[in-house]
Design an enzyme around this catalytic site. Structure first.
Site, PDB file in Angstrom:
ATOM      1  N   ASP A 141      35.649  46.758  26.802  1.00 39.91           N
ATOM      2  CA  ASP A 141      35.077  46.895  28.218  1.00 39.91           C
ATOM      3  C   ASP A 141      33.988  47.894  28.083  1.00 39.91           C
ATOM      4  O   ASP A 141      34.176  49.103  28.662  1.00 39.91           O
ATOM      5  CB  ASP A 141      36.064  47.125  28.965  1.00 39.91           C
ATOM      6  CG  ASP A 141      35.583  46.748  30.425  1.00 39.91           C
ATOM      7  OD1 ASP A 141      34.637  46.252  30.820  1.00 39.91           O
ATOM      8  OD2 ASP A 141      36.349  47.544  31.508  1.00 39.91           O
ATOM      9  N   SER A 149      34.166  51.496  38.741  1.00 38.84           N
ATOM     10  CA  SER A 149      33.996  51.110  37.376  1.00 38.84           C
ATOM     11  C   SER A 149      32.824  51.376  36.533  1.00 38.84           C
ATOM     12  O   SER A 149      31.759  51.315  37.223  1.00 38.84           O
ATOM     13  CB  SER A 149      34.320  49.422  37.618  1.00 38.84           C
ATOM     14  OG  SER A 149      35.311  49.277  37.701  1.00 38.84           O
ATOM     15  N   HIS A 195      32.933  44.644  32.352  1.00 38.27           N
ATOM     16  CA  HIS A 195      33.433  43.790  33.314  1.00 38.27           C
ATOM     17  C   HIS A 195      32.568  43.777  34.525  1.00 38.27           C
ATOM     18  O   HIS A 195      32.853  43.184  35.808  1.00 38.27           O
ATOM     19  CB  HIS A 195      34.950  43.936  33.572  1.00 38.27           C
ATOM     20  CG  HIS A 195      35.013  45.580  34.397  1.00 38.27           C
ATOM     21  ND1 HIS A 195      35.394  46.585  33.770  1.00 38.27           N
ATOM     22  CD2 HIS A 195      35.021  45.621  35.697  1.00 38.27           C
ATOM     23  CE1 HIS A 195      35.473  47.488  34.725  1.00 38.27           C
ATOM     24  NE2 HIS A 195      35.321  47.082  35.957  1.00 38.27           N
TER      25      HIS A 195
END
EC number: 3.4.21.-
Length: 304
Positions: free
Chosen positions: A122, A223, A72
């Site tokens: 992901d 992230s 992502h």
């Protein structure tokens, strides 16, 4: 008995984080309750950057030309020329000594990733344009394929995640967090979320880590970064920072991509791109990881 076990748990966390009293207080925003990482402790940590936005995600070195991160972090259509990876150092400064900026040659996103919030798959691999020299990095170890992960195991998350003012941490942050049972995490995510009624939130390729009371382990900007555990005297990456609802919210722990589920894909991608097998040399030093695992096996079930 319950209060006694909880005291042991909190004391151990304070020892591991340098005695900080705010380890279990929510609200700060970045890696909540974390501390500045010492030089050289997490040598595989990298910053994924674009020229326009600067730091956008974390990542981890698993090979001299390969970085593991989250899918992502990227936008479609994929264009590797937009991205660079900063290797080395503790800050996001491009002029920091002992750091280097490397171009990205290729981006490999897991084929079934849906390009939507909280999607399975992901995970992404980046092939760097220039191989790193052995003196420039130390790769993190990867787990065995489909290796089980035990709830209560205390692991570490690292990153330059945003504060509640949306500012990035000036120095790499680290925090010890316990792995959580996936079914417990699923139940927590449905608390107060009527829009999720009847929906499965925590998929089989995800794992949760953090604190039930709301002390979240990671936030925006973390992230793609690694969640690592000290296993058999080596640092093993078991997770990739993926998603969560807000930061530091009760019953909303951090959700990570479960790396053991993707080891076969990682190995296959490296082989198909003519890279030799990755090899790690990241030893987990010190007695604290082993001590923590032994004592938490007794203390944690009653404290959370």
């Amino acid at each position: 008995m319950e209060s006694w076990a909880r005291c042991i748990f909190l004391l151990l966390l304070q020892i591991l984080t340098g005695g900080r009293g705010d380890i279990l207080h929510s609200g700060a925003g970045k890696i909540v309750g974390g501390q500045d990482a010492p030089e050289g402790r997490w040598p595989w940590q990298v910053s994924l950057r674009t020229e326009k936005e600067g730091h956008i995600c974390g990542g981890s070195l698993i090979h001299e030309v390969w970085v593991l991160t989250a899918a992502h972090c990227f936008r479609r259509p994929l264009n590797s020329s937009f991205y660079h990876v900063k290797v080395g150092g503790l800050t996001l400064s491009l002029t920091e000594p002992h750091s280097t900026l490397v171009a990205v040659r290729n981006i490999f996103v897991y084929p079934t990733y849906l390009w939507e919030d909280a999607s399975s798959g992901d995970i992404a691999l980046l092939r760097l344009d220039t191989p790193l020299q052995p003196s420039q990095f130390s790769p993190v170890c990867l787990p065995q394929a489909q290796a089980p992960l035990t709830p209560g195991t205390v692991c570490w998350v690292t990153g330059w995640g945003a504060t509640h003012e949306r500012e990035l941490a000036s120095v790499l942050q680290e925090l010890a967090v316990p792995l959580l049972d996936s079914e417990d995490c699923e139940r927590m995510y449905h608390i107060g979320e009527t829009s999720l009624s009847g929906k499965r939130v925590i998929q089989s390729d995800m794992l949760c880590a953090g604190f039930v009371e709301g002390q979240k382990d990671s936030c925006q900007g973390d992230s793609g970064g690694p969640l690592v555990c000290a296993i058999n005297s080596s640092w093993i990456q078991v997770g990739i920072t993926s998603w969560g609802i807000g930061c530091a919210r009760p019953n909303k722990p951090g959700v990570y991509t479960r790396v053991p589920d993707y080891v076969d894909w990682i190995q296959r991608t490296l082989a198909e791109n003519h890279s030799d097998a990755y090899g790690c040399r990241s030893r987990a030093s010190g007695a604290y990881p082993a001590l923590l695992l032994v004592l938490l096996a007794f203390a944690l079930p009653e404290s959370l």
